[in-house]
Write an enzyme that holds these catalytic residues in place. Sequence first.
Site, mmCIF file in Angstrom:
data_model
loop_
_atom_site.group_PDB
_atom_site.id
_atom_site.type_symbol
_atom_site.label_atom_id
_atom_site.label_comp_id
_atom_site.label_asym_id
_atom_site.label_seq_id
_atom_site.Cartn_x
_atom_site.Cartn_y
_atom_site.Cartn_z
ATOM 1 N N SER A 128 0.582 -1.269 0.031
ATOM 2 C CA SER A 128 -0.053 -0.212 0.001
ATOM 3 C C SER A 128 1.020 1.230 0.089
ATOM 4 C CB SER A 128 -0.935 -0.078 1.099
ATOM 5 O OG SER A 128 -1.626 -1.218 1.231
HETATM 6 N N1 SAH Z 1 -1.174 -4.425 3.296
HETATM 7 C C1 SAH Z 1 -0.176 -5.019 2.502
HETATM 8 C C2 SAH Z 1 -0.533 -5.745 1.197
HETATM 9 C C3 SAH Z 1 -1.540 -5.037 0.534
HETATM 10 S S1 SAH Z 1 -1.997 -5.776 -0.993
HETATM 11 C C4 SAH Z 1 0.947 -4.267 2.383
HETATM 12 O O1 SAH Z 1 0.965 -3.146 2.503
HETATM 13 O O2 SAH Z 1 2.133 -4.606 2.191
HETATM 14 C C5 SAH Z 1 -3.358 -7.122 -0.526
HETATM 15 C C6 SAH Z 1 -2.835 -8.393 -0.022
HETATM 16 O O3 SAH Z 1 -3.991 -9.266 0.354
HETATM 17 C C7 SAH Z 1 -2.027 -9.254 -1.019
HETATM 18 O O4 SAH Z 1 -0.845 -9.515 -0.372
HETATM 19 C C8 SAH Z 1 -2.926 -10.407 -1.095
HETATM 20 O O5 SAH Z 1 -2.289 -11.526 -1.433
HETATM 21 C C9 SAH Z 1 -3.770 -10.197 0.169
HETATM 22 N N2 SAH Z 1 -4.968 -11.238 -0.149
HETATM 23 C C10 SAH Z 1 -5.957 -11.136 -1.088
HETATM 24 N N3 SAH Z 1 -6.861 -11.852 -0.556
HETATM 25 C C11 SAH Z 1 -6.421 -12.439 0.501
HETATM 26 C C12 SAH Z 1 -7.217 -13.722 1.167
HETATM 27 N N4 SAH Z 1 -8.340 -14.081 1.029
HETATM 28 N N5 SAH Z 1 -6.488 -14.042 2.544
HETATM 29 C C13 SAH Z 1 -5.363 -13.674 2.714
HETATM 30 N N6 SAH Z 1 -4.960 -12.733 2.083
HETATM 31 C C14 SAH Z 1 -5.412 -12.113 1.057
#
Ligand code: SAH
Length: 293
Positions: A128
Amino acid sequence: MMNLSTVIAYGCRYCTPPIKQLLSYTTLLNPHHHHLQARPLSFNNLNLPNFNLLLTGNCLFFRMERFWSGSGINKNKQMVEHLRRYGVISSMKVAEVMETIDRGLFVPDGTSAYVDSPMPIGYNATISAPHMHATCLQLLEENLQPGVHALDVGSGTGYLTACFALMVGPQGRAVGVEHIPELVASSIQTIEKSAAAPLLKEGSLSLHASDGRQGWPECAPYDAIHVGAAAPEIPQPLLDQLKPGGRMVIPVGNMFQDLKVVDKNLDGSISIRSETSVRYVPLTSRDAQLRGY
Ligand code: SAH
């Protein structure tokens, strides 16, 4: 001076950089416009083209581009200072935590770590944007007291989970749940190099490969839950795992998403408000994500 409704009319995912710059620039010229500072538009988590290139013929935007990129956001501390100056961060605690956890460790090599933009991290996911991390930390600040339990769903790089861990301290629990095992593994390696490493070692910070829509019941109930991907609707297990008095911050929607602030009242009832418009990758199944949604 452009009025705010004109600015909001740019509410598409490709327009974020000029909007952000315009808000910053406008605020700089009008120090009394604190409402602009407090409510940046937030379109997050997508790898966006630089829309400034499309806005040919508008010299205002090019001047703002120079203003933003010439301001030297090349170090973590300066990035935080920038977010403070423009009102995105107003809390000392959030500023301290974001200064302590170096974002540079969490972005892939060769990526501009300190630019206020989401960055791709592989697997159709992104880290993010700094202003979004700051906004979510601030919304959850009161619920991230030392000793409490915090859950970060879709922990990705682990950046916010590490911030949570510093805030809740060794007596608390900061749990990250991410459904791409490779991201979980690399987030652990990154955190081992960060200021949150001792908390990972002692066990108050943990990261798990799992479907975050189910939460993480082992450490429930949670005083704070952050969801880093947009859910079509708020998953019931997350509501169930929120403690009375606890707060969840979650982007909700498909094409159009709102960052929802969900408070569980002491009597167990739920209050929900929309904080701002956002753009996150979907909270979905691993297969759908790896297929490109
Ligand atoms: N907040 C984190 C990542 C944001 S992107 C950062 O800033 O690094 C959103 C993340 O959610 C991604 O890594 C994606 O793989 C994860 N994601 C999406 N659906 C998900 C689910 N059902 N369970 C766990 N993680 C999930």
